[in-house]
Design a protein around this motif. Sequence first.
Motif, mmCIF file in Angstrom:
data_model
loop_
_atom_site.group_PDB
_atom_site.id
_atom_site.type_symbol
_atom_site.label_atom_id
_atom_site.label_comp_id
_atom_site.label_asym_id
_atom_site.label_seq_id
_atom_site.Cartn_x
_atom_site.Cartn_y
_atom_site.Cartn_z
ATOM 1 N N GLU A 58 0.826 -1.211 0.000
ATOM 2 C CA GLU A 58 0.000 0.000 0.000
ATOM 3 C C GLU A 58 0.865 1.268 0.000
ATOM 4 O O GLU A 58 0.568 2.234 -0.723
ATOM 5 N N VAL A 59 1.918 1.290 0.811
ATOM 6 C CA VAL A 59 2.785 2.476 0.868
ATOM 7 C C VAL A 59 3.472 2.695 -0.474
ATOM 8 O O VAL A 59 3.528 3.821 -0.987
ATOM 9 N N LEU A 60 4.008 1.637 -1.069
ATOM 10 C CA LEU A 60 4.713 1.792 -2.340
ATOM 11 C C LEU A 60 3.759 2.157 -3.469
ATOM 12 O O LEU A 60 4.187 2.747 -4.474
ATOM 13 N N ALA A 61 2.479 1.810 -3.337
ATOM 14 C CA ALA A 61 1.511 2.204 -4.367
ATOM 15 C C ALA A 61 1.321 3.712 -4.419
ATOM 16 O O ALA A 61 0.897 4.254 -5.459
ATOM 17 N N ASP A 62 1.623 4.424 -3.339
ATOM 18 C CA ASP A 62 1.527 5.882 -3.336
ATOM 19 C C ASP A 62 2.688 6.541 -4.086
ATOM 20 O O ASP A 62 2.666 7.755 -4.297
ATOM 21 N N TYR A 63 3.707 5.777 -4.445
ATOM 22 C CA TYR A 63 4.868 6.323 -5.167
ATOM 23 C C TYR A 63 5.095 5.488 -6.429
ATOM 24 O O TYR A 63 6.083 4.742 -6.545
ATOM 25 N N PRO A 64 4.210 5.585 -7.405
ATOM 26 C CA PRO A 64 4.364 4.751 -8.607
ATOM 27 C C PRO A 64 5.592 5.111 -9.423
ATOM 28 O O PRO A 64 6.114 4.270 -10.157
ATOM 29 N N ALA A 113 8.493 5.485 -8.409
ATOM 30 C CA ALA A 113 9.684 4.806 -7.900
ATOM 31 C C ALA A 113 9.850 3.413 -8.503
ATOM 32 O O ALA A 113 10.952 2.864 -8.471
ATOM 33 N N HIS A 114 8.772 2.807 -9.029
ATOM 34 C CA HIS A 114 8.813 1.466 -9.629
ATOM 35 C C HIS A 114 9.441 0.461 -8.670
ATOM 36 O O HIS A 114 10.286 -0.362 -9.066
ATOM 37 N N ALA A 115 9.064 0.533 -7.412
ATOM 38 C CA ALA A 115 9.711 -0.282 -6.384
ATOM 39 C C ALA A 115 9.254 -1.733 -6.467
ATOM 40 O O ALA A 115 8.112 -2.034 -6.816
ATOM 41 N N MET A 132 14.323 9.025 -1.602
ATOM 42 C CA MET A 132 14.374 9.013 -0.146
ATOM 43 C C MET A 132 13.000 9.220 0.498
ATOM 44 O O MET A 132 12.785 8.823 1.635
ATOM 45 N N ARG A 133 12.078 9.839 -0.209
ATOM 46 C CA ARG A 133 10.748 10.063 0.372
ATOM 47 C C ARG A 133 10.025 8.734 0.646
ATOM 48 O O ARG A 133 9.538 8.523 1.758
ATOM 49 N N PRO A 134 9.910 7.834 -0.354
ATOM 50 C CA PRO A 134 9.283 6.541 0.001
ATOM 51 C C PRO A 134 10.090 5.743 1.012
ATOM 52 O O PRO A 134 9.511 5.001 1.816
ATOM 53 N N ILE A 135 11.420 5.895 1.002
ATOM 54 C CA ILE A 135 12.231 5.179 1.993
ATOM 55 C C ILE A 135 11.909 5.685 3.391
ATOM 56 O O ILE A 135 11.810 4.900 4.353
ATOM 57 N N GLN A 136 11.724 6.999 3.526
ATOM 58 C CA GLN A 136 11.367 7.550 4.833
ATOM 59 C C GLN A 136 9.989 7.041 5.277
ATOM 60 O O GLN A 136 9.780 6.720 6.453
ATOM 61 N N ARG A 137 9.053 6.958 4.334
ATOM 62 C CA ARG A 137 7.730 6.435 4.665
ATOM 63 C C ARG A 137 7.817 4.967 5.086
ATOM 64 O O ARG A 137 7.113 4.535 6.028
ATOM 65 N N ASP A 146 4.019 18.372 4.017
ATOM 66 C CA ASP A 146 3.397 17.073 4.228
ATOM 67 C C ASP A 146 4.415 15.933 4.224
ATOM 68 O O ASP A 146 4.114 14.832 4.695
ATOM 69 N N GLN A 147 5.599 16.184 3.665
ATOM 70 C CA GLN A 147 6.623 15.158 3.638
ATOM 71 C C GLN A 147 7.288 15.049 5.004
ATOM 72 O O GLN A 147 7.576 16.056 5.646
ATOM 73 N N PRO A 148 7.567 13.828 5.472
ATOM 74 C CA PRO A 148 8.277 13.693 6.757
ATOM 75 C C PRO A 148 9.718 14.175 6.613
ATOM 76 O O PRO A 148 10.299 14.111 5.523
#
Length: 628
Positions: A287-293, A295-297, A320-325, A443-445
Motif C-alpha cells: 500500500e505504501v509503495l503504491a503511493d509512489y508509482p 519509484a517502480h519499487a 528518499m521520500r518513500p524510503i522515509q515512509r 506534508d513530507q516527513p
Amino acid sequence: MRQLLVISTLVIACILIGMLAVGTRLMDRQLDGQLQSDSENAAATLALLVSAQPDQAARVRVLDAAFQQGRFADLSLQAPDGAMVFQARRVSSAAANAPDWFGAWGDIQPHRAQRQMGEAGQLSLVLDPAPARDALWAHVLQWLWLALGIAAFWALFLAALLSRLRRAVLDAPTPEAPEIKVKQTGPVENAELLDEVRERVSPTMDEQMARIEQLEIELNRDPVTGLANRAYFLNELKRVLRDDSRQGAVSGYVLLVRQRDMARLQNQSDRQEIDDWLRLLGGRLIEVLADYPQAHALPARLNGADFAILFPVGGGPEVMRPIQRLHELFETLRVKLDSQNLSRWAFALTDYTAQCTPKEVLTRLDLALMCAESAGHAEVEFLSHADRETGELRMGEASWRTLISQALDHDRLSLDVRPVQYEGDDITDRYEASLRLQEDDGDQPPLSGYLFMPAAARLGLSSDCDMRALALALGWLGEHPGILVVRMSMSSILDTQYLDEVRRICAYADPDLLRRVVVELDAYGLSRHLDAFKAFAGGLIDTGVSVGLRGLDQQPDALRRIHEVDFGYVKLGGAFVRELLSSPGGVQMMVAVTETAIGMGMRVYVDDADDEATRRMVVEYGALPRAR
C-alpha cells in the motif's frame, strides 16, 4: 532394481565418508587457525596489561592471575637480561574428553605467541589446545552418529521398498497385447486427420502455456506476505545491473530491512500469529509503495527476517521520500516482546550503478546492516558505492545539492533529540541529537541525517551541516537542562577551516552551555587520520566542549591511540561485546579496553546489550550498559 539399489547404497556411503573426512579436516583447520589467532590476541592483551604495571612483583601477580584461569599451557616472562621473571606450565588438561590416539591423529597444534615489551622483557605464552581437540572430537562423534542413523534409515527403507515391489510384481496381472491393425489411407484422409489433430492440439497448448505462466507467478511469490521471493528479487537485481543505458550514473537503490528479534518472536508466539503479522506487513508495504508509482519499487521477502525493496530509478531525494515512509511503517509494526520491550528493526540502504555486481551490492548492504545493528539507533544506515571509490560524485548531485543548500539557507535543519540513559551512570539528564532536514513540502516527513549526510559529505557541505547542528545544540541547551550529545562527520574534521569556524561559534557561546555539549567523533578518524583528529579534538576541548568516541568496536586498533586524546567516554556496540565475551582471548581484550579507558578517567558505554548475561559481564568489567 537390486543393482540400482546397491549402486545407490555405495554412492551414499561414499558421500557420507567424504563429508565426514572433508568436514573434519575443515573444522581441524578452522580450530587450528582460531587457536593461533586467540594466542596472538591473548599475547597482545597480556602484554598491554603487564607493561602497564609499575614493578616486577605486580607483573608476576598479573601473570599468575591470568595463568590461574586455566586457558594457558605455558606462560613465561623473561627479563631483558635473560633472567626468567615468571614461568608456569600445565602438562595436560584434566577435563579433556578426546582420547589420546585422537590427539595424535588431529592436526591441532599449540602455537607459541611472543611479545617484546621493552624494559618489561619478553612475554611468551601457549594456549592449551585441549579444548579445541575436544571440540573436534565432539564434531566427529556427531558426524558418526548422523552417518549411522542415515545408514539405519536407508537399510529399513530398502527392506520396505523391496518387499513392496515383490508383492506388486506377484499381484500384477499379465496384460494382453493389443491387436494392432494397419489401415491404408489416402492423401485426402491424411490431410483431414492432420487438421483434426491440429484443432485438438491448439487449445491444449494454450491451456498449458496459461498454466505455466500461473505456476511461474506462484513460484516467484512468497506464500505468506504475497511479496516477491528471494530468487525473483536476485534475478531482477541482476537484470537492472546489466542495463548500461545510464552510462555510469546511479541506476537505483536497494533498501534492506531486518527484524533483529525474529528468533525471540518465534519463541514467544505460535506460527499462525507470526504469519498473520507478516501478512499484515506485506499488505501495508504494498500500500505504501503504491503511493509512489514513479519509484517502480519491487518489494521482496528474502527470508523469515529480511525484507528488501529494489528502487530501479536514479535520483536522490525523490527516492528518499518513500524510503522515509517505509521507515515509519516498519517502526509502527513493532511487536512487544516477552521482556516488555518492543522488537527492533535494522535498516540498510545502498545505491548501485551498471558497473556494480550483485555481490558488491549485497556486500555493501551487509556492511551497512552490521553498522546499523551495532550503532544503537533505529535510523537508515546509508552506504553508497561512492564511499568505496575515488572520484567525483556520480549520483543525483544537482538534486542533493539544491535540497541541502536550500535547507541551510532557509533554516530547515533541526535536531531530533532523544533521552539516553546508561545503567550506573552519574549523568541523569543525558540526550543524544541527530540532524534532520525538512523539505519544502510540509506534508513530507523530515529526512534523517543518516540519509542526507553521506551526500552532504561528498558534496563538501558536511561542515556547514555540522556547524548548524552545533549552533542548534547550543540553542536547545539554553532552554533545557542536561547534557546533549551531537555527532560530527569525518569529512568536517578533515576540513582545515572547520575548526576555526567552530571556535568562532564557541567564542560567542555561554561557557556553561559549552560544558554541557558533548561532540561524538568516530573511531575511524582516530585510526586513519590521527593528526587531523587530534588537532580537532584538542581544539574542541580547549573551548570547553567534551569529546566522546564512538565506533571503537569497529576500529579496535584505535585502542592504541585513545590515550592521546582526553575523551569523556568511549562507546562500544552490544553485538561486538557478545562476540568478544564468547572467547577467553576476547574476554582479555574486553578487560584491556575497560581498564585502559577507566584508568584514564573515561566512561565505557555499551549500546544494544539486551542479553542479561552480557549485561552482567559488562557491568562486572566496569562498563555501563544502555538502559532498556
